[in-house]
Design a protein around this motif. Structure first.
Motif, PDB file in Angstrom:
ATOM      1  N   ARG A  40      -4.398   5.635  -2.635  1.00 51.26           N
ATOM      2  CA  ARG A  40      -4.213   4.175  -2.728  1.00 51.26           C
ATOM      3  C   ARG A  40      -2.735   3.829  -2.854  1.00 51.26           C
ATOM      4  N   LEU A  41      -2.018   4.624  -3.631  1.00 55.00           N
ATOM      5  CA  LEU A  41      -0.607   4.353  -3.868  1.00 55.00           C
ATOM      6  C   LEU A  41       0.212   4.504  -2.591  1.00 55.00           C
ATOM      7  N   ALA A  42      -0.145   5.460  -1.738  1.00 55.94           N
ATOM      8  CA  ALA A  42       0.589   5.681  -0.489  1.00 55.94           C
ATOM      9  C   ALA A  42       0.547   4.433   0.389  1.00 55.94           C
ATOM     10  N   ARG A  43      -0.616   3.821   0.499  1.00 58.15           N
ATOM     11  CA  ARG A  43      -0.753   2.623   1.331  1.00 58.15           C
ATOM     12  C   ARG A  43       0.064   1.463   0.749  1.00 58.15           C
ATOM     13  N   LEU A  44      -0.025   1.277  -0.561  1.00 52.52           N
ATOM     14  CA  LEU A  44       0.695   0.174  -1.203  1.00 52.52           C
ATOM     15  C   LEU A  44       2.202   0.371  -1.142  1.00 52.52           C
ATOM     16  N   LEU A  45       2.644   1.618  -1.324  1.00 51.99           N
ATOM     17  CA  LEU A  45       4.081   1.895  -1.300  1.00 51.99           C
ATOM     18  C   LEU A  45       4.654   1.689   0.101  1.00 51.99           C
ATOM     19  N   ALA A  46       3.904   2.054   1.133  1.00 48.47           N
ATOM     20  CA  ALA A  46       4.364   1.852   2.503  1.00 48.47           C
ATOM     21  C   ALA A  46       4.576   0.368   2.781  1.00 48.47           C
ATOM     22  N   GLU A  47       3.619  -0.457   2.337  1.00 53.66           N
ATOM     23  CA  GLU A  47       3.749  -1.902   2.537  1.00 53.66           C
ATOM     24  C   GLU A  47       4.943  -2.457   1.760  1.00 53.66           C
ATOM     25  N   GLY A  48       5.124  -1.971   0.532  1.00 49.62           N
ATOM     26  CA  GLY A  48       6.223  -2.461  -0.287  1.00 49.62           C
ATOM     27  C   GLY A  48       7.583  -2.069   0.257  1.00 49.62           C
ATOM     28  N   LEU A  49       7.711  -0.842   0.732  1.00 47.75           N
ATOM     29  CA  LEU A  49       8.991  -0.391   1.295  1.00 47.75           C
ATOM     30  C   LEU A  49       9.325  -1.149   2.573  1.00 47.75           C
ATOM     31  N   SER A  54      12.841  -4.753   5.094  1.00 45.08           N
ATOM     32  CA  SER A  54      12.744  -5.734   6.182  1.00 45.08           C
ATOM     33  C   SER A  54      12.616  -5.030   7.531  1.00 45.08           C
ATOM     34  N   GLY A  55      11.763  -4.041   7.583  1.00 40.97           N
ATOM     35  CA  GLY A  55      11.588  -3.304   8.827  1.00 40.97           C
ATOM     36  C   GLY A  55      10.168  -2.793   8.958  1.00 40.97           C
ATOM     37  N   GLU A  56       9.995  -1.791   9.812  1.00 31.67           N
ATOM     38  CA  GLU A  56       8.680  -1.207  10.045  1.00 31.67           C
ATOM     39  C   GLU A  56       8.261  -0.366   8.841  1.00 31.67           C
ATOM     40  N   ALA A  57       6.976  -0.408   8.532  1.00 32.82           N
ATOM     41  CA  ALA A  57       6.471   0.344   7.390  1.00 32.82           C
ATOM     42  C   ALA A  57       6.615   1.843   7.638  1.00 32.82           C
ATOM     43  N   PRO A  58       7.145   2.592   6.675  1.00 31.56           N
ATOM     44  CA  PRO A  58       7.250   4.043   6.837  1.00 31.56           C
ATOM     45  C   PRO A  58       5.880   4.702   6.713  1.00 31.56           C
ATOM     46  N   LEU A  59       5.802   5.938   7.117  1.00 34.15           N
ATOM     47  CA  LEU A  59       4.582   6.719   6.953  1.00 34.15           C
ATOM     48  C   LEU A  59       4.644   7.414   5.601  1.00 34.15           C
ATOM     49  N   CYS A 146       0.186  -0.471 -10.753  1.00 35.59           N
ATOM     50  CA  CYS A 146      -0.765  -1.393 -11.379  1.00 35.59           C
ATOM     51  C   CYS A 146      -1.855  -1.789 -10.383  1.00 35.59           C
ATOM     52  N   ALA A 147      -1.447  -2.065  -9.135  1.00 35.98           N
ATOM     53  CA  ALA A 147      -2.435  -2.436  -8.117  1.00 35.98           C
ATOM     54  C   ALA A 147      -3.359  -1.270  -7.796  1.00 35.98           C
ATOM     55  N   ALA A 148      -2.818  -0.059  -7.716  1.00 33.33           N
ATOM     56  CA  ALA A 148      -3.640   1.118  -7.415  1.00 33.33           C
ATOM     57  C   ALA A 148      -4.622   1.423  -8.545  1.00 33.33           C
ATOM     58  N   LEU A 149      -4.199   1.145  -9.777  1.00 35.35           N
ATOM     59  CA  LEU A 149      -5.075   1.366 -10.934  1.00 35.35           C
ATOM     60  C   LEU A 149      -6.044   0.210 -11.130  1.00 35.35           C
ATOM     61  N   GLY A 150      -5.756  -0.915 -10.462  1.00 36.72           N
ATOM     62  CA  GLY A 150      -6.636  -2.075 -10.576  1.00 36.72           C
ATOM     63  C   GLY A 150      -6.529  -2.790 -11.897  1.00 36.72           C
ATOM     64  N   ALA A 151      -5.362  -2.736 -12.526  1.00 35.12           N
ATOM     65  CA  ALA A 151      -5.195  -3.399 -13.827  1.00 35.12           C
ATOM     66  C   ALA A 151      -3.758  -3.873 -13.964  1.00 35.12           C
ATOM     67  N   ASP A 152      -3.577  -5.185 -14.095  1.00 36.75           N
ATOM     68  CA  ASP A 152      -2.243  -5.731 -14.323  1.00 36.75           C
ATOM     69  C   ASP A 152      -1.721  -5.271 -15.685  1.00 36.75           C
ATOM     70  N   GLY A 153      -0.469  -4.876 -15.712  1.00 37.46           N
ATOM     71  CA  GLY A 153       0.128  -4.442 -16.970  1.00 37.46           C
ATOM     72  C   GLY A 153      -0.250  -3.057 -17.401  1.00 37.46           C
ATOM     73  N   ALA A 154      -0.960  -2.294 -16.523  1.00 38.71           N
ATOM     74  CA  ALA A 154      -1.359  -0.931 -16.897  1.00 38.71           C
ATOM     75  C   ALA A 154      -0.160  -0.010 -16.998  1.00 38.71           C
ATOM     76  N   VAL A 155       0.923  -0.356 -16.306  1.00 35.63           N
ATOM     77  CA  VAL A 155       2.143   0.449 -16.319  1.00 35.63           C
ATOM     78  C   VAL A 155       3.327  -0.492 -16.528  1.00 35.63           C
ATOM     79  N   ARG A 156       4.277  -0.082 -17.358  1.00 31.61           N
ATOM     80  CA  ARG A 156       5.478  -0.895 -17.582  1.00 31.61           C
ATOM     81  C   ARG A 156       6.698   0.020 -17.633  1.00 31.61           C
TER      82      ARG A 156
END
Length: 296
Positions: A40-49, A54-59, A146-156
């Motif tokens: 789950r984190l891999a997909r979210l991190l690709a979108e965030g990067l 401001s470019g194409e999503a990395p693999l 936090c998104a991958a864990l499904g809980a806001d504030g789960a990590v700070r």
């Protein structure tokens, strides 16, 4: 003294099964759960990067979860990286997030209008221009976790340092559960994003750790509309005019003097100096009245 009679148990002693007595899953049982988190984190991190650059999503590809000593992990991360110490779960279990220094410097170069190139030889420490980028990357990692864990504030985030030895997130002989994500950007050589936390606290990341005691219930406030409080009289003050008058005018006051005033549109109503409401001045039944327009 010899007893007169023998004592016999009324019923057999209770036998508790080991599954009921266990406090929670063993660390080894949670490693597959950490691997699923990596997917789950891999997909979210690709979108965030992609948004950050401001470019194409990395693999982004999660690597196999493994165990490693902290000292060995430090050798792999190297002397310079974007290291962040995070706190995970209700108990604040320590979690290390580390991003490759070369990737950070490429993002900085691109942010300043360059082609996204990093120096051939890494500097001894990050330049000032990289600090803001590292902060943005740290925020991105926390949001993705936090998104991958499904809980806001789960990590700070707690603190960060380019030198892992200075950050000192764990002891050198600590056994860690390590999740690494390989990031491929175009034709460049891939770089690693590393997440690591002690095996002993792995359960905290997924909410299996000991929960802190519940806070005491707040005392119930008294109902102001119920007896015996409903009939208690309180002085309510409405300030119609709040004006400043020169000392010379005040010293010349005498009967018949007219002072022009402007009544405010929102008249404050207060009790014991605390404003509780505001209202507008009008008339009702030939008497001056205030219509409440706002409750403080």
């Amino acid at each position: 003294m010899k007893p007169q009679r023998a004592f016999v148990a009324e019923r057999a002693a209770a036998q508790h099964c080991a599954e009921l007595l266990r406090r929670g899953p063993e660390p080894a049982e949670l490693l597959p759960q950490l691997a699923r988190l990596g997917d789950r984190l891999a997909r979210l991190l690709a979108e965030g990067l992609a948004r950050l650059g401001s470019g194409e999503a990395p693999l982004v590809t999660p690597q196999a979860v493994h165990e490693e000593r902290c000292a060995d992990l430090a050798k792999g991360i190297g002397p310079l990286a974007a290291n962040s110490l995070l706190a995970a779960g209700a108990g604040g279990a320590p979690l290390l997030a580390s991003l490759d220094a070369g990737a950070v410097l490429r993002l900085v170069d691109k942010a300043f209008g360059g082609k996204g190139e990093a120096p051939a030889t890494l500097p001894g420490q990050f330049p000032t221009s990289a600090q803001l980028m590292i902060q943005r990357l740290e925020t991105l990692v926390v949001e993705c976790l936090c998104a991958a864990l499904g809980a806001d504030g789960a990590v700070r985030a707690l603190r960060r340092d380019g030198d892992l030895a200075e950050l000192a997130p764990f002891t050198g002989d600590a056994r860690l559960a390590v999740l690494q994500l390989e990031v491929m950007e175009g034709m460049r050589a891939p770089w690693l994003a590393t997440l690591a936390l002690p095996l002993a606290t792995l359960a905290e990341l997924f909410g299996h750790g000991d929960r802190p005691p519940a806070p005491p219930a707040a005392p119930r406030a008294a109902d102001p509309a119920a007896a015996p409080f409903a009939d208690v009289p309180l002085p309510l003050t409405a300030v119609l005019v709040d004006m400043q008058v020169p000392l010379a005018t005040i010293s010349a006051l005498e009967p018949g003097t007219i002072l022009p005033v402007a009544v405010a549109r929102a008249v404050p109503l207060s009790i014991a100096g605390s404003v509780i409401a505001r209202g507008t001045v009008g008339a009702q039944d030939d008497r001056v009245a205030i219509k409440i327009s706002h409750i403080a």
